[in-house]
Design an enzyme around this catalytic site. Structure first.
Site, PDB file in Angstrom:
ATOM      1  N   SER A  64       0.793  -1.237   0.000  1.00  0.00           N
ATOM      2  CA  SER A  64       0.000   0.000   0.000  1.00  0.00           C
ATOM      3  C   SER A  64       0.819   1.278   0.000  1.00  0.00           C
ATOM      4  CB  SER A  64      -0.931   0.022   1.211  1.00  0.00           C
ATOM      5  OG  SER A  64      -2.021  -0.811   0.956  1.00  0.00           O
ATOM      6  N   LYS A  67       0.421   3.416  -2.919  1.00  0.00           N
ATOM      7  CA  LYS A  67      -0.772   4.265  -3.062  1.00  0.00           C
ATOM      8  C   LYS A  67      -0.450   5.756  -2.945  1.00  0.00           C
ATOM      9  CE  LYS A  67      -3.628   0.496  -1.250  1.00  0.00           C
ATOM     10  NZ  LYS A  67      -4.422   0.021  -0.096  1.00  0.00           N
ATOM     11  N   TYR A 191      -3.700  -2.539 -10.237  1.00  0.00           N
ATOM     12  CA  TYR A 191      -3.617  -2.348  -8.777  1.00  0.00           C
ATOM     13  C   TYR A 191      -2.722  -3.424  -8.130  1.00  0.00           C
ATOM     14  CZ  TYR A 191      -5.055  -2.441  -3.885  1.00  0.00           C
ATOM     15  OH  TYR A 191      -5.039  -2.473  -2.508  1.00  0.00           O
ATOM     16  N   TYR A 243      -4.610   3.373   8.049  1.00  0.00           N
ATOM     17  CA  TYR A 243      -5.943   2.778   8.199  1.00  0.00           C
ATOM     18  C   TYR A 243      -6.542   3.155   9.553  1.00  0.00           C
ATOM     19  CZ  TYR A 243      -3.880   0.078   4.443  1.00  0.00           C
ATOM     20  OH  TYR A 243      -3.254  -0.292   3.301  1.00  0.00           O
ATOM     21  N   VAL A 261       1.146  -3.733   3.856  1.00  0.00           N
ATOM     22  CA  VAL A 261       1.117  -5.027   4.555  1.00  0.00           C
ATOM     23  C   VAL A 261       2.382  -5.861   4.317  1.00  0.00           C
ATOM     24  CG1 VAL A 261      -1.374  -5.309   4.808  1.00  0.00           C
ATOM     25  CG2 VAL A 261      -0.254  -6.104   2.730  1.00  0.00           C
TER      26      VAL A 261
HETATM   27  N1  GLU Z   1      -2.318  -5.240  -2.018  1.00  0.00           N
HETATM   28  C1  GLU Z   1      -2.809  -5.189  -0.652  1.00  0.00           C
HETATM   29  C2  GLU Z   1      -4.302  -5.400  -0.651  1.00  0.00           C
HETATM   30  O1  GLU Z   1      -4.943  -4.902  -1.520  1.00  0.00           O
HETATM   31  C3  GLU Z   1      -2.447  -3.868  -0.061  1.00  0.00           C
HETATM   32  C4  GLU Z   1      -2.885  -3.732   1.374  1.00  0.00           C
HETATM   33  C5  GLU Z   1      -1.888  -3.003   2.235  1.00  0.00           C
HETATM   34  O2  GLU Z   1      -0.707  -2.951   1.943  1.00  0.00           O
HETATM   35  O3  GLU Z   1      -2.303  -2.462   3.256  1.00  0.00           O
HETATM   36  O4  GLU Z   1      -4.845  -6.066   0.194  1.00  0.00           O
END
Ligand code: GLU
Length: 309
Positions: A64, A67, A191, A243, A261
């Site tokens: 993430s 992002k 994505y 988050y 993650v």
């Molecule tokens: N590719 C992971 C997902 O979509 C990213 C989540 C993350 O890194 O928090 O679940």
């Protein structure tokens, strides 16, 4: 920055031997292979000096953290119109939650929860083939980090593509509201692949420099984004970057940051430094357990919190 090298080395040593290491993510099967004993840290200060220690050159799945960079690209493409497709309020929910989407008519709360990031990816994809959009994202990362070795871990992308039912649900649900404009499998393909970019702490800290210096890469003088945009991206990182653990991160660390993650965290000290830490074990909110603790120690010892000493 005074004492930076010493403090970074001390923290890496403390983290190396800590018994509490969190839990490595396994909902993407390929990520479960990460070594829970790993810890890396890299800090690039305003002069370009890099203080790095531990597994600072080992590539890991940035997940993430990508992002932040897709948000930057999408804002560059469509400007503030992006905010009609995605909000910028903290969600207070888990990173892959579906509940808010129904109440809010398919508009994700922010660009950093999965639904929001999928909508941002869809924006980048508009008018392009998936391969072109992905190439654009990868080139941007390489350009920012000044490193052409950065690649996508195909095994991680394939692993998520096989098992990403929750993200498929989120994307299809948004599609039903017209928020996703491209074929869902195209958007998700891009994505999953940008989440699977592999980078080291050193490369990631380098890539984050523009956010720490009003949109400008201090090494080259290149203005990546306008100062106002960098400030706003940092604001969204502060409020939404971890988050439902974003409040706790602001409370303990006091910096804009974005976690993934894979166990990485990118953090920004405005005007002073770009920082990346990595330790694969996660806490209950899906954020790197030791990564957060290391950043808390670093900001405390060097007085780096944006909220004061
Ligand atoms: N590719 C992971 C997902 O979509 C990213 C989540 C993350 O890194 O928090 O679940």
């Amino acid at each position: 920055m005074k004492d930076l090298d010493r403090v970074v080395a001390e923290i890496a040593e403390e983290m190396r031997t800590r018994p509490d290491r969190g839990r490595v993510a396994d909902y993407i099967p390929e990520l479960a292979r990460a070594d829970a004993s790993a810890f890396g840290i890299a800090v690039v200060d305003a002069s370009g000096h890099v203080a790095a220690a531990g597994d600072c050159d080992a590539p890991f799945s940035i997940q993430s953290i990508s992002k932040v960079f897709t948000l930057t690209l999408a804002l560059g493409m469509v400007g503030d119109r992006l905010w009609s497709r995605v909000g910028r309020e903290p969600s207070g929910s888990r990173f892959n939650s579906i509940v808010q989407l129904e109440n809010e008519h398919g508009i994700p709360r922010n660009p950093f929860i999965n639904a929001g990031a999928i909508a941002v990816t869809d924006t980048i994809l508009n008018g392009h083939q998936p391969r072109e959009a992905l190439g654009e994202i990868l080139r941007f990362m390489r350009f920012l980090a000044d490193d052409n070795q950065i690649t996508i871990d195909a095994a991680v992308a394939a692993s998520e593509q096989r098992t990403g039912y929750r993200n498929m649900a989120l994307a299809n649900y948004m599609k039903s509201f017209g928020v996703i404009q491209n074929p869902v499998n195209f958007t998700l393909g891009v994505y999953f692949h940008h989440c699977a970019i592999a980078m080291s702490c050193r490369q990631l800290a380098m890539a984050g420099r523009f956010l720490a210096h009003s949109g400008r890469n201090p090494a080259t003088g290149y203005q990546v984004v306008q100062p106002e945009r960098a400030r706003r991206i940092n604001a969204v990182m502060l409020t939404c970057g971890h988050y439902d653990g974003s409040g706790e991160f602001a409370y303990r660390v006091g910096l804009p940051g974005k976690s993934g993650v894979g166990g990485g965290i990118l953090a920004v000290v405005p005007g002073r430094a770009s920082i990346a830490v990595w330790s694969p074990g996660l806490d209950d909110s899906g954020n790197s357990h030791l990564g957060r603790i290391a950043l808390e120690k670093l900001t405390k010892r060097l007085g780096l919190s944006i909220f004061g000493l």
